[in-house]
Design an enzyme around this catalytic site. Structure first.
Site, PDB file in Angstrom:
ATOM      1  N   GLY A   1       0.778  -0.915   0.053  1.00 40.55           N
ATOM      2  CA  GLY A   1       0.175  -0.206   0.190  1.00 40.55           C
ATOM      3  C   GLY A   1       0.780   1.387   0.100  1.00 40.55           C
TER       4      GLY A   1
ATOM      5  N   GLY B   1       2.914   2.517   2.259  1.00 38.80           N
ATOM      6  CA  GLY B   1       4.071   2.454   2.759  1.00 38.80           C
ATOM      7  C   GLY B   1       5.245   1.934   1.569  1.00 38.80           C
TER       8      GLY B   1
ATOM      9  CG  ASP C   1       3.243  -6.754  16.090  1.00 35.05           C
ATOM     10  OD1 ASP C   1       2.506  -5.959  15.859  1.00 35.05           O
ATOM     11  OD2 ASP C   1       2.946  -7.901  17.004  1.00 35.05           O
TER      12      ASP C   1
ATOM     13  CG  ASN D   1       2.422   4.087   5.719  1.00 34.46           C
ATOM     14  OD1 ASN D   1       1.452   4.535   4.989  1.00 34.46           O
ATOM     15  ND2 ASN D   1       2.489   2.604   5.510  1.00 34.46           N
TER      16      ASN D   1
ATOM     17  CB  THR E   1      -1.836  -1.122  15.466  1.00 33.22           C
ATOM     18  OG1 THR E   1      -1.810  -2.533  15.805  1.00 33.22           O
ATOM     19  CG2 THR E   1      -0.826  -1.266  14.074  1.00 33.22           C
TER      20      THR E   1
ATOM     21  CE1 TYR F   1     -12.790  -1.969  18.733  1.00 37.96           C
ATOM     22  CE2 TYR F   1     -14.250  -3.433  17.871  1.00 37.96           C
ATOM     23  CZ  TYR F   1     -12.839  -2.721  17.707  1.00 37.96           C
ATOM     24  OH  TYR F   1     -12.304  -2.883  16.611  1.00 37.96           O
TER      25      TYR F   1
END
Length: 304
Positions: free
Chosen positions: A26, A28, A74, A98, A119, A166
């Protein structure tokens, strides 16, 4: 900005070191390829080493002699972030935050944080702070990638992990709003410290990337029908972050996105966040919480 900006406008990057997270696909991948073509050394930070090596090989096929260094990271795991930062040696000129995941079913990181917040925000917050003393050279920059989704986001300080309320889209919005708050607050702190570094923020509009892989099944099915009709390519979507990372006229604190209707497509331009993103009280509160959750303390003063 005058005429349409493209990768042909990227100045020579020989001697500069870029770190791009999520570099195997993508935005990145396109960012890594574009700056490698202009002579930069690119540290490609990827969660999956095999995918990273395949991406580097693809870039090398197009850019013979590209200086690429694939490393595993990660961002959801703060132990991985610390190990990556500890192993990073030498100067860093540009950090491109990114990588991201979008609207998955609820899950928690190894440290117990909601996966999107972990993340998209906490991992990048920690990575930036841990590498801050390596950031140098001529015109050092941090570019953080947000999203149009920041506009419906807010920080659920009373339920950051989504234990009580959530939904995938709501918490994706929280993570992208956090990116906006972080990027602007980092710029304020750079200025307060008298630093020569710049913090800029970018968004890709609606671009065809691999983000749908992390979404829930329903969103993925709908997305596969809608994406081809509404999006631009990943190469076009990467232009705002490439502008933020390389354009000499770009200024700290700017938000770069597509200049087309609704900022969905188009050439890079300076755009505006929603008003809430400029709330310094919320930004400082998020900063303090992020330092507590990551254990990473920045050597930067809060702006007056």
């Amino acid at each position: 900005m005058g005429r349409t900006w493209s990768t042909a406008d990227i100045p020579d990057q020989t001697g500069r070191v870029f770190l791009v997270t999520g570099a195997n696909s993508g935005l990145g991948l396109e960012t890594s390829k574009a700056v490698a073509r202009r002579g930069a050394k690119v540290v490609m930070a990827v969660r999956n080493a095999a995918a990273g090596k395949a991406a580097a090989a693809a870039i090398a096929d197009e850019v013979p002699g590209a200086d690429l260094d694939v490393r595993t990271l990660d961002l959801a795991d703060l132990d991985s972030v610390r190990a990556f930062a500890d192993a990073f040696e030498g100067r860093l000129d540009v950090l491109v935050n990114n990588a991201g995941i979008m609207a998955p079913p609820r899950s928690l990181s190894p440290q117990g944080h909601e996966s999107q917040f972990a993340t998209n925000h906490l991992g990048h917050f920690a990575l930036t702070g841990l590498l801050l003393d390596r950031l140098g050279g001529d015109d050092p920059r941090v570019v953080t990638v947000s999203s149009l989704a920041h506009g419906h986001g807010r920080i659920h300080f009373d339920d950051l992990s989504g234990e009580r309320g959530y939904t995938p889209v709501r918490y994706y919005g929280q993570s992208k709003f956090a990116n906006a708050l972080f990027g602007l607050e980092l710029e304020r702190r750079f200025r307060a410290a008298g630093s020569g570094a710049k913090s800029l923020i970018a968004h890709p509009g609606l671009s065809a990337t691999g983000l749908l892989r992390s979404t829930s099944t329903l969103i993925r099915v709908v997305g596969r029908m809608v994406v081809p009709l509404t999006t631009q390519s990943a190469a076009a979507g990467a232009l705002p972050q490439l502008y933020a990372a390389t354009e000499p006229k770009a200024e700290g604190g700017q938000y770069i996105g597509p200049d087309g209707r609704g900022e969905r497509k188009g050439a890079p331009a300076v755009v505006k966040f929603v008003p809430q993103a400029y709330d310094t009280d919320t930004a400082r509160r998020l900063w303090d919480v992020s330092e507590q959750l990551t254990g990473v303390k920045y050597p930067l003063p809060a702006a007056a």
